[in-house]
Enzyme design. Structure first.
Site, PDB file in Angstrom:
ATOM      1  N   PRO A 102       0.834  -1.200   0.000  1.00  0.00           N
ATOM      2  CA  PRO A 102       0.000   0.000   0.000  1.00  0.00           C
ATOM      3  C   PRO A 102       0.876   1.261   0.000  1.00  0.00           C
ATOM      4  O   PRO A 102       1.800   1.358   0.806  1.00  0.00           O
ATOM      5  CB  PRO A 102      -0.801  -0.106   1.300  1.00  0.00           C
ATOM      6  N   LEU A 107       5.707   2.252   4.353  1.00  0.00           N
ATOM      7  CA  LEU A 107       6.179   0.879   4.160  1.00  0.00           C
ATOM      8  C   LEU A 107       7.213   0.774   3.038  1.00  0.00           C
ATOM      9  O   LEU A 107       7.681  -0.302   2.707  1.00  0.00           O
ATOM     10  CB  LEU A 107       4.998  -0.053   3.861  1.00  0.00           C
ATOM     11  N   ALA A 111      10.082   2.981  -3.056  1.00  0.00           N
ATOM     12  CA  ALA A 111      11.435   2.429  -3.213  1.00  0.00           C
ATOM     13  C   ALA A 111      11.366   0.964  -3.642  1.00  0.00           C
ATOM     14  O   ALA A 111      12.200   0.505  -4.426  1.00  0.00           O
ATOM     15  CB  ALA A 111      12.206   2.553  -1.902  1.00  0.00           C
ATOM     16  N   ASP A 153      15.007   3.734   2.914  1.00  0.00           N
ATOM     17  CA  ASP A 153      14.056   2.909   2.154  1.00  0.00           C
ATOM     18  C   ASP A 153      14.745   2.206   0.985  1.00  0.00           C
ATOM     19  O   ASP A 153      14.427   1.062   0.663  1.00  0.00           O
ATOM     20  CB  ASP A 153      12.902   3.763   1.592  1.00  0.00           C
TER      21      ASP A 153
HETATM   22  O1  PMV Z   1       9.041   6.680   3.617  1.00  0.00           O
HETATM   23  P1  PMV Z   1       8.669   6.574   5.063  1.00  0.00           P
HETATM   24  O2  PMV Z   1       7.331   7.114   5.419  1.00  0.00           O
HETATM   25  O3  PMV Z   1       8.997   5.239   5.640  1.00  0.00           O
HETATM   26  O4  PMV Z   1       9.622   7.594   5.882  1.00  0.00           O
HETATM   27  C1  PMV Z   1      10.951   7.450   5.888  1.00  0.00           C
HETATM   28  C2  PMV Z   1      11.468   7.789   7.221  1.00  0.00           C
HETATM   29  C3  PMV Z   1      11.889   9.222   7.462  1.00  0.00           C
HETATM   30  O5  PMV Z   1      12.965   9.092   8.402  1.00  0.00           O
HETATM   31  C4  PMV Z   1      10.762   9.991   8.121  1.00  0.00           C
HETATM   32  C5  PMV Z   1      12.361   9.964   6.229  1.00  0.00           C
HETATM   33  C6  PMV Z   1      13.651   9.447   5.620  1.00  0.00           C
HETATM   34  O6  PMV Z   1      13.994   9.950   4.530  1.00  0.00           O
HETATM   35  O7  PMV Z   1      14.352   8.626   6.230  1.00  0.00           O
END
Ligand code: PMV
Length: 318
Positions: A102, A107, A111, A153
């Site tokens: 999702p 999650l 990426a 990610d």
């Molecule tokens: O993409 P997400 O929602 O998993 O967020 C990544 C985590 C953050 O630390 C908030 C942003 C990042 O670039 O690491």
């Protein structure tokens, strides 16, 4: 017919989101029950993408009104083709992505889609990318999605073991045994770009105070790495709870996330926190053992969770 394949999966951040953007460490786990598979083939009808978000010729998208998910998959295909160079342009390429993570739930959907597309096209050309090459190519797509992503990610969705991520580099974490983890979705899209920007504004206004919070998260993450390696899960759960409290102070939690965190703890979880950017999206929950997760998942669904996934088991949807 010649085909290339590429796999990736969702990820959950166990400790360290937000502070990771400022060079602090973070720990992420692959979510093995939320995987993607991309298959690339040569095409006689132009470049074509078939993803859970959109099916159609690549030439027809890029018009400005496509969804973000479409734009990112298209960017991934274009980037890997131009990285490969002339060898990739003899024939057009069609890529099909199966599985659905999702989007906008913290999650790592963007990426993961980019990673699977990139690996499949490289594989079609008989190329095996180094982890650094794969990382750079996924990051170039992530920059379109998130502006200044930490890079967590890009690694965590392509590596199938837990990772320690710090200052753009990742290393595998060797857990003595896997902690019993589940991820529950509030059903409400998270807002990573907005959350990262809010945290930045807060830091600009109160640098010392916010840097102290980042230092505390870094300290929890360092302790979390040791707890994981030693299999001390009660300690790990307590660190997750403390990390969640700091994220709440940073202003990236909200009522649906708080509701699920409280429900998980009432149902016997030993740790629960929001995961990812926040302002919606998911929580990650640590149970005493795999056996306790079903009961916790049932309580979460009763409290309004949209979906609950087991982190460590490929067939692990509750
Ligand atoms: O993409 P997400 O929602 O998993 O967020 C990544 C985590 C953050 O630390 C908030 C942003 C990042 O670039 O690491």
């Amino acid at each position: 017919m010649k085909t290339g394949v590429g796999a990736s999966h969702a990820k959950t951040i166990l400790l360290g989101e937000h502070s990771v953007v400022y060079g602090k460490p973070a720990i992420a786990f692959p979510i093995l029950s939320l995987g993607l598979k991309a298959t690339a083939t040569q095409s006689d009808n132009g470049n074509y993408l078939d993803t859970p978000f959109h099916s159609g010729p690549v030439a027809e998208i890029g018009t400005g009104d496509e969804s973000l998910e479409q734009l990112l998959a298209e960017t991934a295909l274009r980037n890997i083709m131009s990285w490969i160079g002339p060898a990739s342009s003899d024939r057009a390429i069609s890529v099909k992505v199966e599985g659905l993570i999702p989007p906008a739930r913290g999650l790592g959907s963007s990426a993961a889609v980019a990673g699977a597309v990139i690996k499949s096209v490289a594989n079609l050309h008989g190329l095996s990318l180094t982890s650094e090459e794969q990382f750079e190519l996924v990051q170039s797509v992530e920059r379109v999605a998130h502006g200044t992503p930490s890079g967590l990610d890009a690694y965590a969705t392509s590596t199938d073991v837990p990772i320690w991520f710090e200052k753009g580099r990742a290393k595998p974490l060797r857990a003595k045994k896997n902690p019993a983890l589940l991820v529950a979705d509030t059903g409400i899209p998270g807002h990573t770009v907005e959350a990262v920007s809010n945290v930045r504004s807060k830091r600009n206004a109160n640098t010392k105070e916010v840097d102290e919070l980042f230092d505390k998260i870094a300290d929890l993450t360092v302790q979390g790495g040791s707890s994981l390696e030693a299999g001390e899960f009660r300690q790990l759960g307590s660190l997750m709870n403390q990390n969640h409290a700091i994220l709440r102070d940073l202003g990236v939690s909200n009522d649906p996330l708080e509701n699920l965190v409280a429900t998980a703890l009432e149902a016997g979880a030993i740790g629960a926190k929001l995961t990812g950017g926040g302002l919606g999206g998911c929580i990650v929950v640590l149970g005493e053992s795999e056996d306790t997760l079903t009961e916790i998942a049932t309580s979460l669904i009763g409290a309004g969770a949209n979906k609950v996934w087991n982190v460590n088991q490929a067939e692990g949807n509750f």
